[in-house]
Design a protein around this motif. Structure first.
Motif, PDB file in Angstrom:
ATOM      1  N   VAL A 130       0.992  -1.218   0.125  1.00 31.13           N
ATOM      2  CA  VAL A 130      -0.009   0.010   0.093  1.00 31.13           C
ATOM      3  C   VAL A 130       0.899   1.233   0.035  1.00 31.13           C
ATOM      4  O   VAL A 130       0.690   2.140  -0.721  1.00 31.13           O
ATOM      5  CB  VAL A 130      -0.854  -0.212   1.188  1.00 31.13           C
ATOM      6  CG1 VAL A 130      -1.413   1.233   1.603  1.00 31.13           C
ATOM      7  CG2 VAL A 130      -2.034  -1.030   1.168  1.00 31.13           C
ATOM      8  N   GLY A 131       1.961   1.255   0.854  1.00 31.84           N
ATOM      9  CA  GLY A 131       2.610   2.401   0.853  1.00 31.84           C
ATOM     10  C   GLY A 131       3.468   2.957  -0.468  1.00 31.84           C
ATOM     11  O   GLY A 131       3.532   3.780  -0.896  1.00 31.84           O
ATOM     12  N   GLY A 153      -0.538   6.848  -6.386  1.00 32.81           N
ATOM     13  CA  GLY A 153      -1.577   7.670  -5.714  1.00 32.81           C
ATOM     14  C   GLY A 153      -3.209   7.093  -5.856  1.00 32.81           C
ATOM     15  O   GLY A 153      -3.959   7.455  -5.488  1.00 32.81           O
ATOM     16  N   VAL A 154      -2.674   5.763  -6.288  1.00 33.51           N
ATOM     17  CA  VAL A 154      -3.921   5.047  -6.554  1.00 33.51           C
ATOM     18  C   VAL A 154      -3.941   3.500  -6.732  1.00 33.51           C
ATOM     19  O   VAL A 154      -2.657   3.108  -7.081  1.00 33.51           O
ATOM     20  CB  VAL A 154      -4.907   5.286  -7.808  1.00 33.51           C
ATOM     21  CG1 VAL A 154      -4.057   4.868  -9.111  1.00 33.51           C
ATOM     22  CG2 VAL A 154      -6.418   4.893  -7.951  1.00 33.51           C
ATOM     23  N   PHE A 155      -4.766   2.717  -6.248  1.00 34.24           N
ATOM     24  CA  PHE A 155      -4.666   1.427  -6.202  1.00 34.24           C
ATOM     25  C   PHE A 155      -5.912   0.554  -6.397  1.00 34.24           C
ATOM     26  O   PHE A 155      -6.986   1.072  -5.608  1.00 34.24           O
ATOM     27  CB  PHE A 155      -3.657   0.811  -5.159  1.00 34.24           C
ATOM     28  CG  PHE A 155      -3.960   1.062  -3.673  1.00 34.24           C
ATOM     29  CD1 PHE A 155      -4.740   0.059  -2.888  1.00 34.24           C
ATOM     30  CD2 PHE A 155      -3.655   1.938  -3.236  1.00 34.24           C
ATOM     31  CE1 PHE A 155      -5.042   0.074  -1.768  1.00 34.24           C
ATOM     32  CE2 PHE A 155      -3.893   2.132  -1.763  1.00 34.24           C
ATOM     33  CZ  PHE A 155      -4.721   1.312  -1.139  1.00 34.24           C
ATOM     34  N   TYR A 156      -5.951  -0.810  -6.527  1.00 29.91           N
ATOM     35  CA  TYR A 156      -7.107  -1.492  -6.404  1.00 29.91           C
ATOM     36  C   TYR A 156      -6.985  -2.338  -4.995  1.00 29.91           C
ATOM     37  O   TYR A 156      -5.985  -2.841  -4.811  1.00 29.91           O
ATOM     38  CB  TYR A 156      -7.483  -2.562  -7.442  1.00 29.91           C
ATOM     39  CG  TYR A 156      -7.551  -2.025  -8.815  1.00 29.91           C
ATOM     40  CD1 TYR A 156      -8.971  -1.650  -9.219  1.00 29.91           C
ATOM     41  CD2 TYR A 156      -6.602  -2.073  -9.870  1.00 29.91           C
ATOM     42  CE1 TYR A 156      -9.241  -1.403 -10.691  1.00 29.91           C
ATOM     43  CE2 TYR A 156      -6.749  -1.791 -11.187  1.00 29.91           C
ATOM     44  CZ  TYR A 156      -8.106  -1.285 -11.461  1.00 29.91           C
ATOM     45  OH  TYR A 156      -8.476  -1.130 -12.874  1.00 29.91           O
ATOM     46  N   LEU A 205      -7.401   0.968   5.915  1.00 33.63           N
ATOM     47  CA  LEU A 205      -6.460   1.516   4.848  1.00 33.63           C
ATOM     48  C   LEU A 205      -5.548   2.608   5.601  1.00 33.63           C
ATOM     49  O   LEU A 205      -4.257   2.500   5.394  1.00 33.63           O
ATOM     50  CB  LEU A 205      -7.136   2.139   3.681  1.00 33.63           C
ATOM     51  CG  LEU A 205      -7.917   1.186   2.757  1.00 33.63           C
ATOM     52  CD1 LEU A 205      -8.847   1.658   1.845  1.00 33.63           C
ATOM     53  CD2 LEU A 205      -6.815   0.458   1.921  1.00 33.63           C
ATOM     54  N   LEU A 206      -6.120   3.364   6.210  1.00 35.08           N
ATOM     55  CA  LEU A 206      -5.328   4.437   6.897  1.00 35.08           C
ATOM     56  C   LEU A 206      -4.188   3.844   7.809  1.00 35.08           C
ATOM     57  O   LEU A 206      -3.084   4.343   7.897  1.00 35.08           O
ATOM     58  CB  LEU A 206      -6.084   5.473   7.749  1.00 35.08           C
ATOM     59  CG  LEU A 206      -6.802   6.489   7.079  1.00 35.08           C
ATOM     60  CD1 LEU A 206      -7.793   7.433   8.094  1.00 35.08           C
ATOM     61  CD2 LEU A 206      -5.749   7.528   6.620  1.00 35.08           C
ATOM     62  N   ASN A 207      -4.795   2.818   8.500  1.00 34.30           N
ATOM     63  CA  ASN A 207      -3.564   2.262   9.517  1.00 34.30           C
ATOM     64  C   ASN A 207      -2.358   1.733   8.712  1.00 34.30           C
ATOM     65  O   ASN A 207      -1.394   1.673   9.027  1.00 34.30           O
ATOM     66  CB  ASN A 207      -4.346   0.980  10.315  1.00 34.30           C
ATOM     67  CG  ASN A 207      -4.601   1.252  11.564  1.00 34.30           C
ATOM     68  OD1 ASN A 207      -3.915   2.083  12.345  1.00 34.30           O
ATOM     69  ND2 ASN A 207      -6.011   1.264  11.971  1.00 34.30           N
ATOM     70  N   LEU A 208      -2.868   0.743   7.532  1.00 33.29           N
ATOM     71  CA  LEU A 208      -1.893   0.261   6.697  1.00 33.29           C
ATOM     72  C   LEU A 208      -0.738   1.535   6.306  1.00 33.29           C
ATOM     73  O   LEU A 208       0.278   1.394   6.025  1.00 33.29           O
ATOM     74  CB  LEU A 208      -2.443  -0.527   5.387  1.00 33.29           C
ATOM     75  CG  LEU A 208      -3.048  -1.768   5.732  1.00 33.29           C
ATOM     76  CD1 LEU A 208      -3.971  -2.375   4.607  1.00 33.29           C
ATOM     77  CD2 LEU A 208      -2.192  -2.965   6.258  1.00 33.29           C
ATOM     78  N   MET A 209      -1.407   2.376   5.644  1.00 39.37           N
ATOM     79  CA  MET A 209      -0.637   3.632   5.021  1.00 39.37           C
ATOM     80  C   MET A 209       0.116   4.276   6.175  1.00 39.37           C
ATOM     81  O   MET A 209       1.343   4.460   5.987  1.00 39.37           O
ATOM     82  CB  MET A 209      -1.573   4.723   4.606  1.00 39.37           C
ATOM     83  CG  MET A 209      -2.387   4.457   3.271  1.00 39.37           C
ATOM     84  SD  MET A 209      -3.782   5.493   3.140  1.00 39.37           S
ATOM     85  CE  MET A 209      -4.320   4.708   1.347  1.00 39.37           C
ATOM     86  N   LEU A 210      -0.314   4.511   7.377  1.00 36.55           N
ATOM     87  CA  LEU A 210       0.622   4.912   8.522  1.00 36.55           C
ATOM     88  C   LEU A 210       1.663   3.949   8.860  1.00 36.55           C
ATOM     89  O   LEU A 210       2.738   4.241   9.039  1.00 36.55           O
ATOM     90  CB  LEU A 210      -0.258   5.368   9.940  1.00 36.55           C
ATOM     91  CG  LEU A 210      -1.093   6.497   9.624  1.00 36.55           C
ATOM     92  CD1 LEU A 210      -2.224   6.774  10.678  1.00 36.55           C
ATOM     93  CD2 LEU A 210      -0.531   7.720   9.148  1.00 36.55           C
ATOM     94  N   HIS A 211       1.336   2.510   8.913  1.00 40.68           N
ATOM     95  CA  HIS A 211       2.438   1.619   9.340  1.00 40.68           C
ATOM     96  C   HIS A 211       3.240   1.605   8.062  1.00 40.68           C
ATOM     97  O   HIS A 211       4.530   1.368   8.269  1.00 40.68           O
ATOM     98  CB  HIS A 211       1.731   0.149   9.283  1.00 40.68           C
ATOM     99  CG  HIS A 211       1.092   0.178  10.701  1.00 40.68           C
ATOM    100  ND1 HIS A 211       1.422  -1.108  11.653  1.00 40.68           N
ATOM    101  CD2 HIS A 211       0.246   0.814  11.459  1.00 40.68           C
ATOM    102  CE1 HIS A 211       0.738  -0.840  12.925  1.00 40.68           C
ATOM    103  NE2 HIS A 211       0.108   0.220  12.641  1.00 40.68           N
TER     104      HIS A 211
END
Ligand SMILES: C=C1C[C@]23C[C@@]1(O)CC[C@H]2[C@@]12CCC[C@@](C)(C(=O)O1)[C@H]2[C@@H]3C(=O)O
Ligand SMILES: O=C(O)CCC(=O)C(=O)O
Ligand SMILES: [Fe+2]
Length: 348
Positions: free
Chosen positions: A56-57, A64-67, A166-172
Motif C-alpha cells: 500500500v505504501g 496515488g491509487v490502487f485496487y 487502509l489508513l492504518n496500513l498507510m501509517l504503518h
C-alpha cells in the motif's frame, strides 16, 4: 433537442451534445491516453495479506491509487448500493430536483462543487450524501426511502471500516506503529471522522468524444474509496505529471470485486508529501450508463491536519502548514487545484 435550459438539461433524453457540454478538444486531449502497460499497471493489493502495508505504501508513493481486494465488503452490498443509486438516478429529472443542493449545503442533487471551475458542463449528475441519507431521499420518496437509506447507511459503515484499515496500513507503511499514531492522537480522532458518499451517474452520451464526465481533479479528503459498476469504463488517472513531457491518462477499468483507493490532498499533507494525491477524471461512452459511488473520508472538522512530526527528518522542515478539512475546503472553493500550493511552506 430538449428545450430545457441547460441548468435542468436531461442528459438521458439528449440526441446530441449541446454547446454548453461540448469541451474543447485541447482540453479533452491535453495528454495522450494509454492502456495500462507494465509501467502503468495500477497495483492490485489484497489488503488482508500480511504484506499489505508495504505494498500500500509503495502504491501511494508511486501511483496515488490502487485496487483493494480482500476488503471484506459483502458482494451483495456492493450490488445493492449500485442498484439503489441506479434507482435514484432513473427517476425523472423533476423528482431528482426535489432534492437539489441548496446554497451552502453539502448534501443534495446537482453538479459537484468542482463544476464551477470549468467553462463547460460535465456529462454527469450526482447526489452527495454528507449526513443522513434521508435528508436527500426523503424529499424525493415520501414513502419508499427506507430501503435506500438502509443500504446507504450499511454501506457507509462498511466503508468507514475499510478506510480505517487502509489508513492504518498507510501509517504503518511509513514506519508509524499503533502507539505512535495514537500518541499523535490521529487515529483516535478518526473515530469521529467526517465522511460523505458521492453517487455519480454518467448517462450514455451520443457524442462521447466531445464530452467530459467528471473534469480532472484531486479529492480533498484523506482518501476516497470508489466503487464502479462492472461493465463500464470511464475512470482515468494522470501519470507522470511531474516529469515534463511524460504525462498520460491511464485507464482504471472496473476490476470485479475490487475497490479503487485514491490518495487525497489531506493525506499528501499528513504524509509530508511522501504520498501524492492523484489527479483523475471520468470520460463517458455512447453505450453504457455508468454509475460510481465514491466514499470520501476526512478528519472531524476541528482536527488540524499537518505533516506527522515523526515523518520530518532531523534538519528538515514540514512541507505544509496545518489545516482543518473545512479550512482546506474553503481554500479549494477559492483556488481549486492550486489549494495544495497555498498550504505549502517555503523550504528552509
Ligand atoms: C466532502 C466533500 C468532498 C467533495 C466536496 C464535498 O463537500 C462533497 C462532494 C465531494 C466532491 C465529489 C466529486 C469531486 C469533488 C472534487 C467535488 O467537486 O465534489 C469532491 C470534493 C472534494 O474532494 O473536495
Ligand atoms: O466516477 C468516477 O470514476 C470518478 C468519480 C470521482 O472522481 C469522485 O466522485 O470524486
Ligand atoms: Fe474524485
Amino acid at each position: 433537442m430538449p428545450s430545457l435550459s441547460h441548468d435542468a438539461f436531461d442528459l438521458h433524453s439528449a440526441d446530441q451534445v449541446p454547446d454548453s457540454y461540448s469541451w474543447p478538444s485541447s482540453f479533452l486531449h491535453d495528454h495522450p491516453v494509454s492502456a495500462p502497460d507494465a509501467v502503468d499497471s495500477i497495483p492490485v493489493i489484497d489488503i488482508s495479506s500480511p504484506s499489505a502495508a508495504s505494498l500500500v505504501g509503495a502504491a501511494c508513493r508511486s501511483f496515488g491509487v490502487f485496487y483493494a481486494t480482500g476488503h471484506g465488503v459483502p458482494s451483495d452490498l456492493l450490488r445493492d448500493v449500485e442498484a439503489q443509486a441506479r434507482r435514484l438516478f432513473s427517476l425523472p429529472l423533476h423528482r431528482k430536483l426535489l432534492a437539489a443542493r441548496l446554497p451552502g449545503f453539502l448534501s443534495g442533487y446537482g453538479r459537484p462543487p468542482l463544476s464551477s471551475f470549468f467553462p463547460k458542463l460535465m456529462w454527469s449528475e450526482g447526489f452527495t450524501l454528507a449526513g443522513d441519507p434521508l435528508d436527500v431521499s426523503g424529499n424525493i420518496w415520501s414513502h419508499d426511502h427506507s430501503l435506500f437509506c438502509e443500504v446507504m447507511e450499511k454501506y457507509k459503515r462498511w466503508m468507514k471500516r475499510v478506510a480505517e484499515k487502509l489508513l492504518n496500513l498507510m501509517l504503518h507503511s511509513m514506519g508509524l506503529d499503533d502507539e505512535m499514531t495514537d500518541r499523535a492522537g490521529f487515529m483516535k480522532e478518526m473515530i469521529l471522522a467526517v465522511d460523505a458518499l458521492q453517487l455519480n451517474s454518467y448517462p450514455p452520451c451520443p457524442e462521447p468524444e466531445k464530452a467530459m464526465g467528471m473534469a480532472p481533479h484531486t479529492d480533498s479528503g484523506l482518501l476516497t474509496v470508489l466503487h464502479q459498476n462492472g461493465g463500464a469504463r470511464g475512470l482515468q488517472i494522470l501519470r507522470g505529471e511531474n516529469v515534463s513531457g511524460t504525462a498520460r491518462w491511464v485507464a482504471v477499468p472496473p476490476l470485479a470485486g475490487a475497490l479503487v483507493i485514491h490518495v487525497g490532498d489531506l493525506l499528501q499533507i499528513l504524509s509530508n508529501g511522501r504520498f501524492r494525491s492523484v489527479r483523475h477524471r471520468a470520460v463517458v461512452n455512447a453505450a453504457e450508463h455508468r454509475i460510481s459511488v465514491a466514499y470520501i473520508i476526512g478528519p472531524p472538522g476541528h482536527v488540524k491536519v499537518g505533516p506527522i512530526r515523526r515523518l520530518i527528518k532531523a534538519g528538515q522542515s514540514p512541507m505544509y502548514r496545518s489545516v482543518t478539512w473545512p479550512e482546506y475546503l474553503a481554500i479549494r472553493a477559492r483556488l481549486f487545484d492550486k489549494a495544495i500550493q497555498c498550504v505549502e511552506l517555503p523550504a528552509k
